[in-house]
Design a protein around this motif. Structure first.
Motif, mmCIF file in Angstrom:
data_model
loop_
_atom_site.group_PDB
_atom_site.id
_atom_site.type_symbol
_atom_site.label_atom_id
_atom_site.label_comp_id
_atom_site.label_asym_id
_atom_site.label_seq_id
_atom_site.Cartn_x
_atom_site.Cartn_y
_atom_site.Cartn_z
ATOM 1 N N TYR A 106 -12.903 3.912 -5.726
ATOM 2 C CA TYR A 106 -11.682 3.315 -6.245
ATOM 3 C C TYR A 106 -11.477 3.740 -7.696
ATOM 4 C CZ TYR A 106 -11.893 -0.040 -2.327
ATOM 5 O OH TYR A 106 -11.933 -0.634 -1.092
ATOM 6 N N ARG B 133 2.486 2.493 -3.596
ATOM 7 C CA ARG B 133 1.699 2.614 -4.830
ATOM 8 C C ARG B 133 2.035 3.885 -5.614
ATOM 9 N NH1 ARG B 133 -4.195 1.498 -2.218
ATOM 10 N NH2 ARG B 133 -3.372 3.119 -0.860
ATOM 11 N N THR C 134 0.829 -1.214 0.000
ATOM 12 C CA THR C 134 0.000 0.000 0.000
ATOM 13 C C THR C 134 0.857 1.255 0.000
ATOM 14 O OG1 THR C 134 -1.701 -1.202 1.250
ATOM 15 C CG2 THR C 134 -1.839 1.203 1.238
ATOM 16 N N SER D 5 -2.672 4.569 3.759
ATOM 17 C CA SER D 5 -4.074 4.283 3.458
ATOM 18 C C SER D 5 -4.968 5.438 3.887
ATOM 19 C CB SER D 5 -4.521 3.003 4.167
ATOM 20 O OG SER D 5 -4.548 3.198 5.576
ATOM 21 N N MET E 126 -7.547 1.320 -4.789
ATOM 22 C CA MET E 126 -6.936 2.596 -4.413
ATOM 23 C C MET E 126 -7.972 3.714 -4.471
ATOM 24 S SD MET E 126 -3.389 4.202 -5.822
ATOM 25 C CE MET E 126 -2.667 5.686 -5.115
ATOM 26 N N ARG F 101 -4.221 12.612 -3.080
ATOM 27 C CA ARG F 101 -3.534 11.740 -4.034
ATOM 28 C C ARG F 101 -3.494 12.302 -5.444
ATOM 29 N NH1 ARG F 101 -5.958 6.047 -1.601
ATOM 30 N NH2 ARG F 101 -4.467 5.900 0.124
#
Length: 346
Positions: A287, A151, A148, A216, A167, A173
Motif C-alpha cells: 500500500y 481513486r 475504489t 481493484s 491502495m 497504476r
C-alpha cells in the motif's frame, strides 16, 4: 512483513464492532460518492515544461517497471504542490487544508466511528500525520470519501491532493499516478461464508460466483488471461464500485466468495463472525499514498512523513497505529509486524 494468510477470528465480537458492521452495510448499499467540484483551488492552465518532464520520467519508469514501489527520496522542501495546498481557496475563501481521498467503510482502515461520526482508522492516522507535517495541525484536512473505481480519476482531476485508501502500488497504476514509499504489505485472499466448502484461491471456486471491486487488484487478478477466473472455473460477477458492496452480496447469499486484500477482509471478518478468510494470500501487495504525477514536492514531503512514521522501533508511530487498529484482528498471523522498508529510485 510476514504473510497474513490464515487469520483466525474470534466468533464473538463486541457490540461496538457489530454497530460498525451495521453502519458499513448501510453505507455500502448506498455507496459513498465523490464530492462534486472542479478541484477547489487546484491546478489551472496547461502543465509547464517541468511537469511535462516529470510525466516523461514517470512514463519511462512505468514502461521499464521492475520495482513499482520505488519512490522519490524524502524532502521537507515546499514546492508548487505544497504551496498550492497551503494557499488553497474554496469559494473565494482561503482554507489552507489538505484534501484527502479516503474510505469510510473499511473497518480499522478508514471508517466512521458509530459513536462520534468521525473518520478513524490506520489510513486516517497517516492522513493526519501528513496534515500535521504541512500545517502543524492534524485536523487541517478536508476528507472526501471516494469509491475504489474513482481513486485515480480524483487525483488526475485535482479533486484531492492524496489518496490514502489501502491502495496497492503496481506497474499499471504508476502510469497514471505517483506513489509514496510503501507503508503496509498485504495480499489477495478469499473471503467466504462460515459454512462454505471453498478452501482458498483454488479449484474449489469452480462454478462459484465471485465478487470483486471495480478497479481493484483483485479484479485484475481474476481477469488475467489463462489464469484467474478462467483457470479456476469461477464465475466472475460484475464488479461493484466498492469492496464493501461485495461483503453485502456475500451476506445476502448473492455471491459465494469475495476476492480482496486480506488486510481489508480481516477487518470485515472481525465485524461479522458469519464470514471468514480461507486459504493463504496468493499475491504480495504494498500500500502507498497516491498523488498526482506532477506533484513531485508533495511526494517527497509525504515520504518524509512516512520516514518519520517508521522511526522508533516498537514505539514508532507506525507500531502504535498497528497496535491500536490492526493487531487484534490479525492476531498471531504476523510473527513480527513491521512497516515495509522504503525503496527509492533517485
Amino acid at each position: 512483513m510476514r504473510a497474513m494468510g490464515g487469520i483466525s477470528m474470534r466468533s464473538v465480537r463486541s457490540a461496538a464492532a457489530v454497530a460498525v458492521c451495521v453502519l458499513g452495510v448501510a453505507t455500502a448499499i448506498v455507496g459513498p460518492a465523490l464530492v462534486d467540484g472542479k478541484g477547489d483551488g487546484g491546478r489551472s492552465g496547461a502543465a509547464d515544461r517541468r511537469a511535462q518532464a516529470l510525466r516523461a520520467g514517470h512514463e519511462a519508469a512505468a514502461d521499464s517497471c521492475k520495482k513499482p514501489e520505488a519512490s522519490l527520496r524524502p524532502s521537507g522542501a515546499s514546492g508548487p504542490a505544497i504551496k498550492r495546498i497551503k494557499n488553497r481557496e474554496i469559494n473565494g475563501h482561503k482554507v489552507g487544508k489538505l484534501i484527502a481521498g479516503v474510505d469510510q467503510n473499511s473497518y480499522r482502515w478508514g471508517y466512521r466511528d458509530p459513536a462520534t461520526g468521525d473518520l478513524t482508522g490506520f489510513d486516517i492516522d497517516i492522513v493526519r500525520a501528513i496534515a500535521e507535517d504541512i500545517f502543524g495541525d492534524p485536523d487541517a484536512v478536508i476528507y472526501r470519501t471516494i469509491p475504489t473505481s474513482q481513486r485515480i480519476k480524483a487525483l488526475q482531476q485535482g479533486k484531492v491532493d492524496v489518496v490514502v485508501r489501502t491502495m496497492t502500488v503496481n506497474c499499471d497504476r504508476i502510469k497514471d499516478v505517483a506513489f509514496s514509499t510503501a507503508y503496509f504489505q498485504a495480499g489477495q485472499q478469499v473471503l467466504v461464508g462460515e459454512g462454505s466448502s471453498i478452501t482458498g484461491y483454488n479449484r474449489t471456486l469452480r462454478g462459484k460466483k465471485v465478487c470483486t471491486a471495480q478497479g481493484s487488484t483483485a479484479e485484475a487478478e481474476l481477469d488475467r488471461p489463462g489464469s484467474g477466473a478462467e483457470k479456476l472455473g469461477a464465475i466472475k460477477v460484475k464488479p461493484v464500485p466498492n469492496q464493501l458492496d461485495c461483503l453485502v452480496r456475500l451476506q445476502l447469499g448473492q455471491v459465494d466468495a469475495v476476492i480482496t486484500d486480506n488486510a481489508l477482509a480481516a477487518g470485515q471478518a472481525a465485524q461479522d463472525p458469519s464470514v471468514k478468510l480461507v486459504g493463504s494470500r496468493f499475491t504480495d501487495e504494498l500500500y502507498g499514498v497516491a498523488m498526482n504525477k506532477d506533484d513531485e514536492d508533495l511526494v517527497r514531503r509525504v515520504n518524509k512523513v512516512l520516514a518519520d512514521y517508521r522511526k522508533g522501533g516498537d514505539d514508532s508511530p507506525w507500531m502504535r497505529a498497528y497496535r491500536k487498529w490492526l493487531a487484534e484482528d490479525f492476531g498471531g498471523a504476523q510473527e513480527k509486524p513491521a512497516p515495509p522498508d522504503p525503496v527509492y529510485r533517485d
